[in-house]
Every structure is written in C-alpha cells, then in structure tokens.
Design a protein around this motif. Structure first.
Motif, short mmCIF file in Angstrom:
data_model
loop_
_atom_site.label_atom_id
_atom_site.label_comp_id
_atom_site.label_asym_id
_atom_site.label_seq_id
_atom_site.Cartn_x
_atom_site.Cartn_y
_atom_site.Cartn_z
N MET A 1 110.17 -43.11 100.55
CA MET A 1 111.29 -43.80 101.10
C MET A 1 111.54 -42.77 102.46
O MET A 1 111.58 -41.66 102.49
N THR A 2 111.94 -43.56 103.44
CA THR A 2 112.24 -43.09 104.73
C THR A 2 113.49 -43.68 105.51
O THR A 2 113.54 -44.85 105.30
N ALA A 3 114.13 -43.08 106.30
CA ALA A 3 115.33 -43.56 106.65
C ALA A 3 115.24 -43.63 108.11
O ALA A 3 114.69 -42.69 108.82
N ARG A 4 115.42 -44.59 108.95
CA ARG A 4 115.29 -44.71 110.45
C ARG A 4 116.73 -45.33 111.01
O ARG A 4 117.36 -46.19 110.20
N ILE A 5 116.66 -45.23 112.14
CA ILE A 5 117.94 -45.75 112.90
C ILE A 5 117.59 -47.20 113.62
O ILE A 5 116.39 -46.97 114.39
N LEU A 6 118.21 -48.10 113.37
CA LEU A 6 118.10 -49.52 114.23
C LEU A 6 119.14 -49.68 115.15
O LEU A 6 120.26 -49.65 115.13
N VAL A 54 118.74 -47.66 108.13
CA VAL A 54 117.77 -48.32 107.33
C VAL A 54 117.12 -47.31 106.30
O VAL A 54 116.35 -46.36 106.70
N ASP A 55 116.93 -47.50 105.22
CA ASP A 55 115.94 -46.88 104.11
C ASP A 55 115.14 -47.93 103.65
O ASP A 55 115.19 -48.91 103.17
N GLN A 56 113.80 -47.35 104.01
CA GLN A 56 112.68 -48.39 103.72
C GLN A 56 111.54 -47.68 102.98
O GLN A 56 111.43 -46.51 102.88
N ARG A 57 110.71 -48.63 102.31
CA ARG A 57 109.70 -48.07 101.57
C ARG A 57 108.37 -48.13 102.72
O ARG A 57 108.25 -48.35 103.59
N ALA A 58 107.48 -47.41 102.22
CA ALA A 58 106.03 -47.19 103.10
C ALA A 58 105.62 -48.53 103.49
O ALA A 58 105.12 -48.48 104.64
N HIS A 59 105.64 -49.60 102.52
CA HIS A 59 105.13 -50.83 103.23
C HIS A 59 105.94 -51.73 103.84
O HIS A 59 105.95 -53.02 104.40
#
Length: 363
Positions: A1-6, A54-59
């Motif tokens: 899991m990784t978090a990113r800024i949108l 946003v927290d998202q999976r690798a896919h």
C-alpha cells in the motif's frame, strides 16, 4: 500500500472511476466525501482548495481516500493544522476505506501523507467521525500506523435511526402530539382546499427549482444561507441533484396540497444508508408545521423500506424538531492525531476548545 496526494483541480477520469468505486463500497458510507459532492463544493467555494489523500494498492485500486486542507486556526486555537475538509454542507467526516483494508493502518497512511504534503507534520484534526463501527474501534484503541496516536477530544450525538432487528419504534411522539399533528394536517388541507399528498420527485428537474425557491422563501433565504443566495451554490445543488438522480440515489420528497408545494426534503442514498441532506417549508403556512408533517412521511418511508439499514438526520444535535421526532441517536467525535511528545502537549487545550466549538449537522 502507498499513499499519494491528488490535486483536485486536475482529477483524471481514471481517478474519478477509482474514487467512485471506493465510495460505493466504503465500510462507512459517506456521500460527503464522494466525487460529486467534494468536487461540486470545490467549484462553489473560493477558499484554498483541499487535496485528496489516496491510499492505493500496487495495481492501482484505492483502499482509502480523504479530502484534507490546511488551516491556521482549528476549534478556535491558533495552530497551523491539516484537517479533514468538513464544511457547512458536509455532515460525516469519516475517511473512505475499502472493505478488507485495516481502518487504522489506512487512516494512518492518509494522515502521514497529508501532514507531510500540507506541512503540518505533528498534528492533524478531524470532525464528525462516527464514534461506533470501524472508526469507533480505532478511536477507542488510540493507535494508528506511522507513530500516530489519535484521541477523541469531544463527542456529540444526533438523531440517527439504525435498523437493528429489535423492532424499536422510530417515532418519539406521544399520542397527544400525534393527534395535534393530525389536526395541523387537516387544517392545512382545509385552508388550501385540497388533500395533502407526498410525491417523490427525484426524476423531475423542475422539482430541484421548486426546492431552491421554497428554501429561499424561508429563514435560510433571509439569513443568506439558502442555496439560491449564491449563483455558485445554486449550480452546486443543481449539479449534485442531477448526478444523484442519474445514479438512482436521490430522494426528493414534496408535500403538496391543491397544486401548492408546502414542504420539500432532499435525501441522499448510499447503499443501505440514507442521509437527510436538506429540508425546507413554505413559511406562509408554517403555523401548520408542514416540515414536521413531511418528516413524519419520511419516517414512514424508512419503516416500510427494509433495504435501508440506517437513516441519518444530519441535523444539529440541538435541533428540537428532529429530536422530538426521532428515537435513535449516534455519537460523532472530534478527534486529533498527534505524533511526538511536543504535539501531544497541545491536546488539553484542544480538548477544551473542541467541547465548546463542535459541529454536528444542519438545521
């Protein structure tokens, strides 16, 4: 899991699709953090735009999302802080978290990324977090990932009905009060020369215009808080209703008599949950309590529709009309996440401020 800024000013169609997918399945339904409402409010407001963490999976699929922004004052205390984007038309502040994701770990990654991006790395504030369910468990444990600790600063409860199988009566009215309201209904019908009927008008664009006009005629219009008081707010409400109607998630109830609309109510459906967004009535017949009469119909619809597990009034905790009618209550928390001993020293002052500056819903 990784978090990113949108950046919400440059959302792509693929981001919108993932966001909508997450919102539809979130463990705590929250239409106020869905794309339609967040982006609609962003277009309607001239304040500093929020970001979406946003927290998202690798896919690429999203496991969590939370709109955040930076403020220099929180609950009356002068402190630069990143906080959830809770505003006057937002009545639930729970992050969107996917089923199967760990709510504490997901929330922790969202906090970590937002604090770093906004530049307030030691303290993050939250409003209107449900004090039960998956987020209530996180608040009770006090532990998030990334070294963050979270603490409930204050709680307020508002009228919420939850179908729990006990068969509890949702309507908190004495027999005497029910007879009084029936008399109001008869007198209103006699005055207008017709029969009171309730119509579900979500498929009629003209009904949205009728709502705007009726709301503007009441106290919200006089106070300048009606949607029609601002061109951008009007556009927001029209766009939101159109989108929700297309999705089959809008309820627009209209209490009418002899062709005259005397009260209207706008509800948002999300899965098995209904959020009561706005209500208004004709002030010229206010002595007959048309808003209360429509609210009674709303409760009857809740009882009859067993697909609805929960109905949230979204009302202020002190709203006398709703509190007089609804039996159920649900607590919502103001909470703060802090990291490091220095940040935790601020919690007593913030706890005191939160208890006197709470947000709980609309009127």
């Amino acid at each position: 899991m990784t978090a990113r800024i949108l950046d919400l000013t440059t959302v792509t169609p693929s981001d919108l699709g993932r966001w909508a997918d997450l919102a539809r399945s979130a463990v705590e339904p929250n239409p106020f953090f869905e794309p339609d409402l967040v982006l609609g409010m962003l277009r309607a407001r001239s304040t500093a735009p929020p970001i979406l963490v946003v927290d998202q999976r690798a896919h690429g699929s999203w496991t969590g999302a939370l709109p955040m922004w930076r403020t220099r004052r929180w609950k009356g205390v002068r402190i630069p802080v990143s906080s959830s984007w809770v505003h006057g038309n937002c009545f639930v502040g729970a992050p969107l978290v996917a089923p199967g994701a760990d709510p504490a770990a997901t929330w922790g990654r969202l906090i970590d990324a937002s604090a770093a991006a906004i530049g307030t790395g030691a303290f993050v504030g939250f409003d209107l977090i449900p004090a039960d369910g998956p987020f209530g468990e996180v608040l009770a444990s006090g532990e998030l990932g990334g070294g963050w600790q979270i603490e409930t600063l204050a709680e307020r409860s508002r009228a919420v009905l939850t179908r729990d199988g006990t068969g509890e009566e949702p309507l908190a009215l004495s027999g005497r009060k029910r007879r009084e309201l029936r008399r109001h209904g008869r007198r209103l019908a006699e005055e207008l020369g017709g029969e009171l009927v309730t119509v579900e008008r979500s498929a009629e664009p003209s009904a949205v215009e009728a709502f705007l006009a009726l709301e503007s005629a009441g106290w919200k219009g006089a106070a300048g808080t009606a949607f029609s008081s601002s061109a951008v707010d009007q556009a927001f409400f029209r766009g939101l209703c159109a989108s929700l109607a297309d999705q089959g998630r809008l309820e627009l109830l209209s209490l009418e008599c002899a062709g005259r609309v005397v009260a209207m109510k706008c509800n948002i459906r999300t899965g098995d949950t209904v959020h009561c967004f706005k209500i208004c009535h004709d002030p010229e017949v206010g002595r007959h309590s048309p808003g209360v009469l429509l609210e009674l119909v709303n409760l009857e619809r809740y009882v009859a529709d067993t697909a609805v597990r929960r109905m949230d009034s979204c009302a202020d905790p002190e709203n006398a009309m709703i509190n007089r009618l609804w039996t159920g209550r649900r607590s919502f928390a103001i909470a703060a996440a802090a990291r490091g001993a220095r940040a935790r020293l601020l919690l007593p002052a913030l706890r005191l401020a939160a208890r006197t500056r709470t947000t709980g819903g609309h009127l």
